[in-house]
Design an enzyme around this catalytic site. Structure first.
Site, short mmCIF file in Angstrom:
data_model
loop_
_atom_site.label_atom_id
_atom_site.label_comp_id
_atom_site.label_asym_id
_atom_site.label_seq_id
_atom_site.Cartn_x
_atom_site.Cartn_y
_atom_site.Cartn_z
N CYS A 113 0.85 -1.19 0.00
CA CYS A 113 0.00 0.00 0.00
C CYS A 113 0.89 1.24 0.00
O CYS A 113 1.98 1.23 0.57
CB CYS A 113 -0.88 0.00 1.24
SG CYS A 113 -1.93 1.46 1.35
N VAL A 138 -5.60 0.90 18.29
CA VAL A 138 -6.91 1.20 17.68
C VAL A 138 -6.84 0.96 16.17
O VAL A 138 -5.96 1.49 15.50
CB VAL A 138 -7.32 2.66 17.96
CG1 VAL A 138 -8.61 3.01 17.23
CG2 VAL A 138 -7.47 2.89 19.45
N VAL A 197 -9.47 0.89 12.74
CA VAL A 197 -10.81 1.07 12.19
C VAL A 197 -11.28 -0.22 11.52
O VAL A 197 -12.36 -0.75 11.81
CB VAL A 197 -10.79 2.23 11.16
CG1 VAL A 197 -12.14 2.36 10.45
CG2 VAL A 197 -10.42 3.53 11.83
C1 EPZ Z 1 -9.10 2.91 7.72
O1 EPZ Z 1 -8.06 2.06 7.23
C2 EPZ Z 1 -9.51 3.80 6.59
N1 EPZ Z 1 -9.99 2.98 5.48
C3 EPZ Z 1 -8.31 4.64 6.14
O2 EPZ Z 1 -8.76 5.53 5.14
C4 EPZ Z 1 -7.81 5.46 7.33
O3 EPZ Z 1 -6.65 6.16 6.96
C5 EPZ Z 1 -7.49 4.53 8.50
O4 EPZ Z 1 -8.64 3.70 8.82
C6 EPZ Z 1 -7.11 5.28 9.77
O5 EPZ Z 1 -8.13 6.17 10.12
C7 EPZ Z 1 -11.26 2.58 5.45
O6 EPZ Z 1 -12.03 2.80 6.37
C8 EPZ Z 1 -11.72 1.86 4.23
P1 EPZ Z 1 -6.45 1.02 10.63
P2 EPZ Z 1 -7.63 0.79 8.06
O7 EPZ Z 1 -6.63 -0.45 10.73
O8 EPZ Z 1 -8.81 0.24 8.76
C9 EPZ Z 1 -2.29 -0.75 12.15
C10 EPZ Z 1 -8.78 6.44 3.02
O9 EPZ Z 1 -8.07 7.30 2.52
N2 EPZ Z 1 -2.87 -2.09 11.97
O10 EPZ Z 1 -7.28 1.89 11.52
O11 EPZ Z 1 -6.87 -0.09 7.17
C11 EPZ Z 1 -2.07 -0.02 10.82
O12 EPZ Z 1 -0.89 -0.41 10.20
C12 EPZ Z 1 -8.17 5.36 3.85
O13 EPZ Z 1 -9.98 6.41 2.87
C13 EPZ Z 1 -2.13 -3.19 12.35
O14 EPZ Z 1 -1.01 -3.08 12.86
O15 EPZ Z 1 -6.63 1.46 9.12
C14 EPZ Z 1 -2.10 1.43 11.25
O16 EPZ Z 1 -0.85 1.79 11.74
C15 EPZ Z 1 -6.69 5.38 3.78
N3 EPZ Z 1 -2.67 -4.44 12.16
C16 EPZ Z 1 -3.11 1.43 12.41
O17 EPZ Z 1 -3.23 0.07 12.84
C17 EPZ Z 1 -3.91 -4.61 11.62
O18 EPZ Z 1 -4.35 -5.77 11.46
C18 EPZ Z 1 -4.49 1.96 12.07
O19 EPZ Z 1 -4.93 1.35 10.86
C19 EPZ Z 1 -4.66 -3.49 11.25
C20 EPZ Z 1 -4.11 -2.23 11.43
#
Ligand code: EPZ
Length: 421
Positions: free
Chosen positions: A126, A172, A174
Site C-alpha cells: 500500500c 486502535v 478502524v
Molecule cells: C481505515 O483504514 C480507513 N480505510 C483509512 O482511510 C484510514 O486512513 C485509516 O482507517 C485510519 O483512520 C477505510 O475505512 C476503508 P487502521 P484501516 O486499521 O482500517 C495498524 C482512506 O483514505 N494495523 O485503523 O486499514 C495499521 O498499520 C483510507 O480512505 C495493524 O497493525 O486502518 C495502522 O498503523 C486510507 N494491524 C493502524 O493500525 C492490523 O491488522 C491503524 O490502521 C490493522 C491495522
C-alpha cells in the site's frame, strides 16, 4: 492514469454537496453478506472503490440493483443500492481484486460467519504504509475460526459456526473494529470489543446492523458489546456524510480564500479538524444547509497538528493540511502517528515551491508567500481521489459491474481534464 490541469490562484465560491462517506459505504455494502434478505443503502457515493466492491460482492453472488437517478438529482447525488446476498455462490476473493482495494479483505469475516468458510487473498502493498492484517486474523481466531495462510491467501474455516468472545486490540484499528462488529453479529453469544475505534463510520455501521436485528451497545466508544444472532434481517440505511471530503474542501477554501457552502456536511463528525482550521484564521459556521467555510484575504496562521484516531485529527486530512500550511505565515509541525509512510506528498508539494523538511514522523513546514504550478503526481490515497466518473475503458471490472458510462469532462489538446478554480 488520469490527469487534471488546474488553473490556480482564484478564491473558491459556491456550494458543494458532500457525498456519503466512502469508509462507511464500503463496510455497509459488505454487511449485505450477513443476511439472506435485502439490504437497501441510500446515499452511496459515486466512487471507483464502490464500483470495484460491487464487482467483488457480485463474484460472491450478491445481486446489486442500483436505482436510477430521479429528475432533478445532481450529477454526483448519492445512489441507492439494493443488495441481496440470498445465494452466496463463491467464498473466494482473489488477489487481482483484493490488491486493488484493501477494504475488500473485510469480506472474510462475514463470509466465514455466514458460510463457515472463506478464502481471501492477503491485500499486498500500500502507498501509505505496511498496513498488516494481523488484528483481523486475531478477530477471526478469537471468534473460533481456524486460520491457515497459504500461497498468499487466508483460508478460514468454522465448521461449527462462530461463538462470541472478548476481543482486545493492542492498537486502535478502524478496519479490525469493523471486522469484529460485522463478524460478531453472526457469532453465538456475546462479544466484547475493547480498545475499539470510535470513528463515526463505526457507529454508522453499528446502526445499520442494529436495524438488521443485531443488539449492539457502545458503538462510538472504546468498548462495544455485540449479542450475536443466528440470522439477521434486511434493512434500509442511509450512509452518513463524508467527513474527509468535507475537511478536504474546507481546507481548499482556507487556502484560496472565498466562501463555500458544504451542503449536507456535519460539524460533529470532524470537530478536531475544524477547530484546527479555525486556528488558521478560517471562519466555519454550521447552518441548516450544511457547513459554511470562508476566509478573507488575511494570512494563514500556522498551527501544529498530530494525527490520532477519532476524535483526534484524522490521518486522512494530513496531506491536505500540509498543503494549507505550506502557505502559512510561519512554521508549523505536522506529526503523523497512524501510518509510518504517509509523507509521499512532501516531495510533490516541494515541486510547487513548498518548503518542508522531514524529521522522523514529523514534517516541519515553513510557509512560503506563493506556490507555483508544476506537474505533480498524486501519491497519497487522500491527496487524490477518483471522484469523477470512472473511465470504463481502462476499468473493465467496472463495466462488468454495471457502472454507467458518462461523458468525460472537457479535455484540452494534451488530454488533461480542464477544471478552473
Ligand atoms: C481505515 O483504514 C480507513 N480505510 C483509512 O482511510 C484510514 O486512513 C485509516 O482507517 C485510519 O483512520 C477505510 O475505512 C476503508 P487502521 P484501516 O486499521 O482500517 C495498524 C482512506 O483514505 N494495523 O485503523 O486499514 C495499521 O498499520 C483510507 O480512505 C495493524 O497493525 O486502518 C495502522 O498503523 C486510507 N494491524 C493502524 O493500525 C492490523 O491488522 C491503524 O490502521 C490493522 C491495522
Amino acid at each position: 492514469m488520469d490527469r487534471i490541469r488546474i488553473h490556480g490562484g482564484r478564491a473558491l465560491n459556491g456550494t458543494i454537496p458532500i457525498s456519503g462517506a466512502k469508509n462507511a459505504a464500503l463496510p455497509l455494502m459488505i454487511a449485505s453478506l450477513l443476511t439472506e434478505e435485502k439490504l437497501i443503502l441510500e446515499n452511496v457515493p459515486r466512487l471507483a472503490d464502490v464500483g470495484l466492491l460491487q464487482y467483488i460482492l457480485g463474484n460472491h453472488g450478491v445481486d446489486i440493483t442500483v436505482a436510477g437517478k430521479r429528475a432533478g438529482d445532481e450529477e454526483n447525488a448519492g445512489q441507492t443500492f439494493e443488495l441481496s446476498a440470498k445465494n452466496i455462490v463463491d467464498t473466494t476473493a482473489p488477489y487481482h481484486l483484493v490488491s486493488k482495494m484493501r477494504a475488500s479483505f473485510w469480506v472474510i469475516g462475514p463470509l466465514l460467519a455466514r458460510m463457515g468458510e472463506a478464502k481471501v487473498s492477503l491485500p499486498g502493498g500500500c502507498a501509505i504504509g505496511t498496513r498488516p492484517v494481523d488484528f483481523h486474523l486475531d478477530v477471526l481466531r478469537a471468534l473460533g475460526g481456524e486460520i491457515e495462510i497459504s500461497e498468499g491467501y487466508v483460508i478460514a474455516k468454522a465448521k461449527n459456526g462462530l461463538r462470541g468472545a472478548k476481543i482486545s486490540f493492542p492498537k486502535v484499528s478502524v478496519g479490525a473494529t469493523h471486522a469484529a462488529l460485522l463478524t460478531a453479529s453472526l457469532a453465538k453469544g456475546e462479544s466484547v470489543i475493547e480498545n475499539a475505534a470510535r470513528e463515526p463510520e463505526i457507529k454508522d455501521v453499528a446502526d445499520c446492523l442494529i436495524a438488521m436485528g443485531s443488539t449492539i451497545e457502545g458503538a462510538g466508544t472504546s468498548t462495544i458489546r455485540v449479542q450475536g444472532r443466528d440470522k439477521l434481517n434486511g434493512a434500509r440505511h442511509s450512509v452518513l456524510p463524508d467527513r474527509i471530503e468535507t475537511g478536504t474542501y474546507a481546507m481548499a477554501v482556507a487556502m484560496t480564500g472565498g466562501d463555500v457552502m458544504l451542503a449536507g456536511a456535519r460539524d460533529d463528525l470532524l470537530v478536531a479538524a475544524l477547530d484546527t482550521l479555525r486556528g488558521t484564521g478560517t471562519k466555519i459556521t454550521m447552518t441548516n444547509e450544511g457547513l459554511r467555510v470562508s476566509r478573507n484575504g488575511s494570512g494563514i496562521v500556522p498551527v501544529d497538528v498530530t494525527t490520532e484516531p477519532f476524535p483526534g485529527f484524522p490521518t486522512d486530512l494530513q496531506a491536505q493540511f500540509m498543503a494549507l500550511m505550506s502557505r502559512a505565515k510561519g512554521t508549523s509541525r505536522i506529526r503523523e502517528t497512524i501510518f509510518e509512510n504517509r509523507f509521499m506528498h512532501v516531495q510533490e508539494l516541494a515541486r510547487l515551491g513548498a518548503n518542508i523538511s522531514l524529521d522522523g514522523e514529523t514534517a516541519i513546514v515553513q510557509g512560503v508567500e506563493k506556490l507555483k504550478g508544476a506537474p505533480v503526481m498524486a501519491t497519497d490515497l487522500r491527496a487524490w481521489r477518483n471522484h469523477g466518473p470512472p473511465r470504463l475503458s481502462s476499468r473493465p471490472w467496472l463495466r462488468a459491474a454495471g457502472a454507467e458510462a458518462r461523458p468525460l469532462r472537457r479535455l484540452d489538446r494534451a488530454g488533461n481534464r480542464l477544471i478552473r478554480v
